[in-house]
Design a protein around this motif. Structure first.
Motif, PDB file in Angstrom:
ATOM      1  N   PRO A 127     -19.046   0.528  -9.873  1.00  0.00           N
ATOM      2  CA  PRO A 127     -18.384   1.763 -10.294  1.00  0.00           C
ATOM      3  C   PRO A 127     -17.032   2.006  -9.633  1.00  0.00           C
ATOM      4  O   PRO A 127     -16.215   2.773 -10.159  1.00  0.00           O
ATOM      5  CB  PRO A 127     -19.388   2.853  -9.904  1.00  0.00           C
ATOM      6  N   TYR A 128     -16.773   1.353  -8.483  1.00  0.00           N
ATOM      7  CA  TYR A 128     -15.514   1.548  -7.771  1.00  0.00           C
ATOM      8  C   TYR A 128     -14.815   0.219  -7.489  1.00  0.00           C
ATOM      9  O   TYR A 128     -13.888   0.166  -6.687  1.00  0.00           O
ATOM     10  CB  TYR A 128     -15.756   2.323  -6.473  1.00  0.00           C
ATOM     11  N   ASP A 129     -15.256  -0.838  -8.153  1.00  0.00           N
ATOM     12  CA  ASP A 129     -14.643  -2.149  -7.973  1.00  0.00           C
ATOM     13  C   ASP A 129     -13.384  -2.275  -8.834  1.00  0.00           C
ATOM     14  O   ASP A 129     -13.142  -1.483  -9.746  1.00  0.00           O
ATOM     15  CB  ASP A 129     -15.640  -3.257  -8.335  1.00  0.00           C
ATOM     16  N   HIS A 130     -12.607  -3.314  -8.563  1.00  0.00           N
ATOM     17  CA  HIS A 130     -11.357  -3.518  -9.290  1.00  0.00           C
ATOM     18  C   HIS A 130     -11.606  -4.114 -10.679  1.00  0.00           C
ATOM     19  O   HIS A 130     -12.559  -4.876 -10.891  1.00  0.00           O
ATOM     20  CB  HIS A 130     -10.437  -4.463  -8.522  1.00  0.00           C
ATOM     21  N   ILE A 131     -10.725  -3.762 -11.607  1.00  0.00           N
ATOM     22  CA  ILE A 131     -10.616  -4.447 -12.891  1.00  0.00           C
ATOM     23  C   ILE A 131      -9.502  -5.485 -12.741  1.00  0.00           C
ATOM     24  O   ILE A 131      -8.373  -5.140 -12.386  1.00  0.00           O
ATOM     25  CB  ILE A 131     -10.262  -3.468 -14.029  1.00  0.00           C
ATOM     26  N   THR A 132      -9.834  -6.736 -13.004  1.00  0.00           N
ATOM     27  CA  THR A 132      -8.855  -7.812 -12.838  1.00  0.00           C
ATOM     28  C   THR A 132      -8.186  -8.127 -14.172  1.00  0.00           C
ATOM     29  O   THR A 132      -8.857  -8.474 -15.150  1.00  0.00           O
ATOM     30  CB  THR A 132      -9.533  -9.080 -12.296  1.00  0.00           C
TER      31      THR A 132
ATOM     32  N   ARG B 273      -1.066  -3.648 -13.682  1.00  0.00           N
ATOM     33  CA  ARG B 273      -1.500  -3.681 -12.294  1.00  0.00           C
ATOM     34  C   ARG B 273      -1.091  -2.401 -11.567  1.00  0.00           C
ATOM     35  O   ARG B 273       0.031  -1.917 -11.723  1.00  0.00           O
ATOM     36  CB  ARG B 273      -0.918  -4.905 -11.590  1.00  0.00           C
ATOM     37  N   GLY B 274      -2.007  -1.868 -10.790  1.00  0.00           N
ATOM     38  CA  GLY B 274      -1.762  -0.634 -10.073  1.00  0.00           C
ATOM     39  C   GLY B 274      -2.308   0.597 -10.755  1.00  0.00           C
ATOM     40  O   GLY B 274      -2.454   1.647 -10.125  1.00  0.00           O
TER      41      GLY B 274
ATOM     42  N   LYS C  41      -9.534   0.519  -9.971  1.00  0.00           N
ATOM     43  CA  LYS C  41      -8.121   0.164  -9.907  1.00  0.00           C
ATOM     44  C   LYS C  41      -7.907  -1.158 -10.622  1.00  0.00           C
ATOM     45  O   LYS C  41      -8.715  -2.077 -10.534  1.00  0.00           O
ATOM     46  CB  LYS C  41      -7.668   0.066  -8.453  1.00  0.00           C
ATOM     47  N   VAL C  42      -6.769  -1.254 -11.326  1.00  0.00           N
ATOM     48  CA  VAL C  42      -6.424  -2.473 -12.047  1.00  0.00           C
ATOM     49  C   VAL C  42      -5.582  -3.357 -11.135  1.00  0.00           C
ATOM     50  O   VAL C  42      -4.581  -2.906 -10.561  1.00  0.00           O
ATOM     51  CB  VAL C  42      -5.640  -2.129 -13.336  1.00  0.00           C
ATOM     52  N   VAL C  43      -6.016  -4.610 -10.977  1.00  0.00           N
ATOM     53  CA  VAL C  43      -5.302  -5.529 -10.085  1.00  0.00           C
ATOM     54  C   VAL C  43      -4.973  -6.824 -10.814  1.00  0.00           C
ATOM     55  O   VAL C  43      -5.497  -7.102 -11.876  1.00  0.00           O
ATOM     56  CB  VAL C  43      -6.125  -5.848  -8.818  1.00  0.00           C
TER      57      VAL C  43
END
Length: 320
Positions: free
Chosen positions: A149-154, A301-302, A318-320
């Protein structure tokens, strides 16, 4: 998996009072917010717990009873016994850990299936001038797309058009095939929040316009924060549903816009495949996705994407 004598005795005494209600809605009459988590001091060790309230501490089931399962899927496979024991552990108030000491994971990891439904909101069909489907439009994601739920979207290098889709998700709690619509909700363990992240170039222009590849890049299925049992959700088809990108609301609707409700989807899909505990259903998205904006808007990103559903909570990625 077997429960210890301690949990078995809890289940035996508790189940008598629940027997009259079992099967009317979900697996058992127990309103809970079930989670999977890792303690910061035990990296890589998955545990199942129950939130003491949204955003509050988490009761660690395995710390209370070492015979309890380590994953949500295993807990669901125990059926009513597991959920009723979890309810009693929650009521005991013992073995609670502070949120600051844990990392929440997706409520379900490695399900057998991730079933998705396309074009299932009336207002989403209207925004793209598409006809209302007469039957559910079913596709899938690979389970490896699931993230926390709080991990990054790559952002994958292979796509330049990654988009957001807030969705109501539900999780199957018991095995079934050819399930009748009137019985369908008794096969649902609970509900959660999902983001059906989508690479529109691969969904709409590549791969023969088959949706799978555009939907199933790694990290393209944030899920959480909790599996909210059916008895904690009075009406899953009357919930506010929203998506915010960098704090700006981009999607805002209500699950009453769903064309095919939970019961219909369970009955429909179970004609084709056997549903098993832990199977995840994503039920479609409302209007406001980036691809249909003028001009289209895609994630970069960001960016920070927040998906919210009333009574279920929110996920922030967050998108990374």
């Amino acid at each position: 998996m077997r429960l210890s004598l301690r949990c078995f005795s809890i289940w035996r005494s508790f189940s008598k009072s629940l027997l009259a209600n079992t099967g009317k809605r979900g697996l058992c009459s127990a309103a809970m917010r079930l989670v999977q988590f890792q303690r910061h001091s035990e990296e890589g060790v998955i545990r199942v717990g129950v939130e003491q309230g949204e955003g509050l501490g988490v009761v660690d089931l395995k710390a209370f009873d070492p015979s309890m399962p380590s994953t949500m899927r295993e807990l669901l496979e125990l059926g009513d016994k597991g959920l009723e024991c979890a309810q009693r552990v929650l009521a005991s108030g013992r073995c609670a850990v502070e949120r600051s000491g844990i990392r929440l994971l997706s409520p379900v990891l490695a399900p057998e299936k991730v079933v998705c439904v396309g074009m299932n909101y009336r207002d989403h069909c209207l925004e793209q001038n598409a006809p209302i489907p007469r039957e559910p439009i079913i596709f899938s994601k690979f389970p490896s797309a699931i993230t926390g739920p709080y991990d990054h979207i790559t952002l994958p290098a292979e796509s330049q058009e990654v988009d957001w889709e807030v969705e109501l998700a539900f999780v199957i709690g018991r095995r079934g095939k050819h399930i009748k619509e009137k019985d369908a909700l008794s096969y649902v363990a609970g509900f959660t929040v999902a983001n059906d992240v989508s690479a529109r170039d691969w969904q709409m222009k590549r791969n023969g316009k088959q949706w799978l590849l555009g939907k199933t890049f790694d990290s393209f299925c944030p899920l959480g924060p909790a599996l909210v049992t059916t008895d904690a959700v009075n009406d899953p088809h009357n919930l506010g549903i929203r998506c915010l990108v960098n704090g700006e609301t981009v999607q805002s609707s209500n699950t009453d816009q769903m064309i095919f409700k939970t019961e219909k989807l369970v009955a429909w899909v179970s004609q084709f495949v056997t549903l098993t505990p832990g199977d995840v259903f994503l039920t479609g998205t409302p209007p406001g996705v980036g691809v249909f904006r003028k001009p289209p808007v895609f994630l970069k990103r960001g960016d920070v994407v927040e998906c919210q559903i009333d009574k279920l909570g929110s996920i922030l990625n967050k998108v990374v």
